[in-house]
Design a protein around this motif. Structure first.
Motif, PDB file in Angstrom:
ATOM      1  N   ASP A 315       6.622   3.978  -0.955  1.00 14.94           N
ATOM      2  CA  ASP A 315       7.628   2.916  -1.067  1.00 14.94           C
ATOM      3  C   ASP A 315       6.942   1.550  -1.139  1.00 14.94           C
ATOM      4  OD1 ASP A 315       9.689   4.775  -0.926  1.00 14.94           O
ATOM      5  OD2 ASP A 315      10.019   4.479   1.226  1.00 14.94           O
ATOM      6  N   ARG A 316       5.977   1.327  -0.243  1.00 17.12           N
ATOM      7  CA  ARG A 316       5.287   0.037  -0.196  1.00 17.12           C
ATOM      8  C   ARG A 316       4.480  -0.184  -1.467  1.00 17.12           C
ATOM      9  NH1 ARG A 316       1.167   0.462   3.784  1.00 17.12           N
ATOM     10  NH2 ARG A 316       2.893   1.117   5.104  1.00 17.12           N
ATOM     11  N   LEU A 317       3.806   0.836  -1.925  1.00 12.21           N
ATOM     12  CA  LEU A 317       2.974   0.727  -3.122  1.00 12.21           C
ATOM     13  C   LEU A 317       3.825   0.444  -4.358  1.00 12.21           C
ATOM     14  CD1 LEU A 317       0.156   0.867  -4.254  1.00 12.21           C
ATOM     15  CD2 LEU A 317       0.300   3.363  -4.195  1.00 12.21           C
ATOM     16  N   SER A 318       4.955   1.127  -4.471  1.00 16.53           N
ATOM     17  CA  SER A 318       5.850   0.881  -5.610  1.00 16.53           C
ATOM     18  C   SER A 318       6.347  -0.551  -5.622  1.00 16.53           C
ATOM     19  CB  SER A 318       7.034   1.853  -5.559  1.00 16.53           C
ATOM     20  OG  SER A 318       6.610   3.182  -5.741  1.00 16.53           O
ATOM     21  N   ALA A 319       6.659  -1.086  -4.442  1.00 15.08           N
ATOM     22  CA  ALA A 319       7.149  -2.465  -4.354  1.00 15.08           C
ATOM     23  C   ALA A 319       6.070  -3.467  -4.763  1.00 15.08           C
ATOM     24  CB  ALA A 319       7.627  -2.750  -2.931  1.00 15.08           C
ATOM     25  N   ILE A 320       4.828  -3.234  -4.341  1.00 16.72           N
ATOM     26  CA  ILE A 320       3.724  -4.122  -4.713  1.00 16.72           C
ATOM     27  C   ILE A 320       3.524  -4.117  -6.222  1.00 16.72           C
ATOM     28  CG2 ILE A 320       1.219  -4.420  -4.571  1.00 16.72           C
ATOM     29  CD1 ILE A 320       1.437  -3.333  -1.670  1.00 16.72           C
ATOM     30  N   LEU A 321       3.532  -2.936  -6.809  1.00 15.20           N
ATOM     31  CA  LEU A 321       3.359  -2.818  -8.258  1.00 15.20           C
ATOM     32  C   LEU A 321       4.508  -3.477  -9.012  1.00 15.20           C
ATOM     33  CD1 LEU A 321       2.007   0.821  -8.327  1.00 15.20           C
ATOM     34  CD2 LEU A 321       0.882  -1.101  -9.450  1.00 15.20           C
ATOM     35  N   ARG A 353      -4.765  -8.085 -13.445  1.00 12.35           N
ATOM     36  CA  ARG A 353      -3.989  -8.842 -12.465  1.00 12.35           C
ATOM     37  C   ARG A 353      -3.218  -7.916 -11.538  1.00 12.35           C
ATOM     38  NH1 ARG A 353       1.173 -10.509 -12.749  1.00 12.35           N
ATOM     39  NH2 ARG A 353       1.355 -10.393 -15.021  1.00 12.35           N
ATOM     40  N   VAL A 354      -2.629  -6.874 -12.095  1.00  9.49           N
ATOM     41  CA  VAL A 354      -1.885  -5.908 -11.283  1.00  9.49           C
ATOM     42  C   VAL A 354      -2.831  -5.136 -10.374  1.00  9.49           C
ATOM     43  CG1 VAL A 354      -0.414  -3.863 -11.365  1.00  9.49           C
ATOM     44  CG2 VAL A 354      -0.028  -5.737 -12.978  1.00  9.49           C
ATOM     45  N   ASN A 360      -5.402  -6.087  -3.084  1.00  7.53           N
ATOM     46  CA  ASN A 360      -5.203  -7.091  -2.041  1.00  7.53           C
ATOM     47  C   ASN A 360      -4.064  -6.753  -1.092  1.00  7.53           C
ATOM     48  OD1 ASN A 360      -7.288  -8.709  -2.963  1.00  7.53           O
ATOM     49  ND2 ASN A 360      -5.969  -9.944  -4.285  1.00  7.53           N
ATOM     50  N   GLY A 361      -3.098  -5.965  -1.573  1.00  9.08           N
ATOM     51  CA  GLY A 361      -1.877  -5.778  -0.795  1.00  9.08           C
ATOM     52  C   GLY A 361      -1.661  -4.407  -0.195  1.00  9.08           C
ATOM     53  N   TYR A 362      -2.515  -3.426  -0.530  1.00  5.52           N
ATOM     54  CA  TYR A 362      -2.249  -2.056  -0.082  1.00  5.52           C
ATOM     55  C   TYR A 362      -3.493  -1.407   0.490  1.00  5.52           C
ATOM     56  CZ  TYR A 362      -0.885   2.825  -0.010  1.00  5.52           C
ATOM     57  OH  TYR A 362      -0.621   4.104   0.405  1.00  5.52           O
ATOM     58  N   ARG A 363      -3.308  -0.668   1.571  1.00  2.00           N
ATOM     59  CA  ARG A 363      -4.350   0.165   2.150  1.00  2.00           C
ATOM     60  C   ARG A 363      -3.810   1.576   2.359  1.00  2.00           C
ATOM     61  NH1 ARG A 363      -6.925  -3.002   0.363  1.00  2.00           N
ATOM     62  NH2 ARG A 363      -8.575  -4.355   1.204  1.00  2.00           N
TER      63      ARG A 363
END
Length: 388
Positions: A315-321, A353-354, A360-363
């Motif tokens: 869920d978090r990864l999809s939102a970042i993308l 860029r993506v 930067n936003g996901y671990r």
């Protein structure tokens, strides 16, 4: 020569001596949209990708099948072609091989023994169909060894699916095997999983497919996949239809009182996902990545809220993308669910860029950076022109 091919040939020589007579390959796949629709006789839109399984093969004069799995520390297996072939001690990769050979033997194909070395570069347990790729590659290997070079790709895919359903015990639909066996380079494959009508849908030039591994490794046989399929069958029975392919959203709403609320939600995902998949194919034909992206976002929400197969990390990864891509494409969890990968579609010029936004936003759950793959639509399985 690729590193994978060099490793394959070296492993074959170490295990069996000499060189193989030929090498077959079968790609992994990523599903752009159409999740869990295949076993509901619905629609799916996958692409084959560059990672793949390769098998180096040398026919034998007897009916012994010997195989070595180079990706599993050189584990070996050996069995005689009988009907039926028995499950292996320790199972794992061995049962995918044995199951595929068993199906071929029972269909009158593949009675020739072989020595074969197996290697691949598809990340395991990440929703990119490493098991289907292995099954399709084994079928190609056995058919080629026995001189059957005229079996249609769809038939090979269905035999591979049968191996996974009946031998391994995973009640998957036909999407993964068809995607590995029958795709075309440069195109997604719109699959009508009931009629088996296939349509190559050209991916617009300058389009990239990004696959990001969440780091949550899934195991579908041990997980909830079979339960989701049973709930879909329960909903179809309550509605009096053969499969959820045969009902629209209005008809589903009319039958809501005939099933448990959770079963209704499972069915609603399938019904709406079929419609989204057909719309997504139309958007891809038109080169409309913005519309495709909106449909991918809706698919992820449906998988999360109705089908219950996403996890916090996807869920978090999809939102970042989705935020990084904006209206120039989209992202969603892909594969059977409960972890695995997220797929995104975007113009090539924004890939870096993506990628930076993701890093930067996901671990991953272990605190590391995710594996990011940039792919283009690849060709389906077949015999390599050169074995060495």
């Amino acid at each position: 020569m690729s590193a994978l091919h060099e490793r394959l040939l070296a492993g074959f020589g170490s295990a069996f001596g000499g060189n193989p007579d030929f090498v077959v390959r079968a790609p992994g796949r990523v599903n752009l949209i159409g999740e869990h629709t295949d076993y509901n006789d619905g629609f799916a839109l996958p692409v084959a990708i560059g990672v793949e399984t390769r098998i180096a093969v040398r026919p034998r004069p007897d009916r012994l099948v010997r195989s070595v799995a180079l990706d599993f520390d050189g584990e070996v297996d050996g069995f005689w072609i009988e009907t039926p072939i028995r499950r292996a001690e320790g199972a794992g990769w061995r049962d995918y091989v044995r199951g595929s050979v068993d199906v071929l033997a029972r269909r009158g194909f593949g009675h020739t023994g072989v020595d074969m070395a197996i290697a691949g570069d598809i990340p395991k347990g990440t929703g990119l169909s490493s098991s289907a790729s292995l099954e399709v590659a084994v079928c190609h290997a056995m058919l080629a060894a026995a001189g059957h070079d005229d079996v249609p790709a769809t038939e090979i895919a269905l035999m591979a699916q049968e191996a996974e359903n009946d031998f391994v015990g995973m009640r998957c639909g036909n999407l993964d095997q068809i995607a590995s066996a029958a795709t075309q380079a440069g195109a997604a494959l719109l699959i009508d999983c009931r009629s088996l009508l296939l349509e190559a849908v050209t991916v617009p030039d300058g389009t990239a497919v990004m696959i990001v591994q969440s780091g949550v490794v899934r195991g579908l046989v041990e997980g909830h996949y079979n339960r989701r399929r049973a709930q879909c069958e329960e909903a179809a029975a309550a509605l009096g239809v053969k499969a959820l392919r045969d009902v629209d959203l209005a008809g589903l709403e009319d039958g809501r009182a005939c099933m448990p609320e959770e079963t209704f939600r499972r069915a609603r995902h399938i019904v709406t996902e079929n419609a989204r998949t057909l719309d997504a194919a139309g958007a891809l034909r038109a080169g409309d990545l913005a519309s495709l992206g909106r449909l991918m976002a809706e698919s992820h929400v449906s998988m999360r809220d109705d089908f219950g197969i996403t996890v916090e990390h996807t869920d978090r990864l999809s939102a970042i993308l989705a935020k990084a891509i904006g209206e120039r494409g989209g992202a969603r969890q892909t594969g059977g669910g409960f972890g695995g990968a997220v797929v995104a579609v975007m113009p090539v010029e924004i890939v870096e860029r993506v990628r930076e936004a993701v890093l930067n936003g996901y671990r991953t759950p272990d605190g590391g950076s995710p594996l990011i793959m940039i792919e283009q639509a690849s060709a389906g399985a077949g015999l390599l022109t050169e074995a060495r």
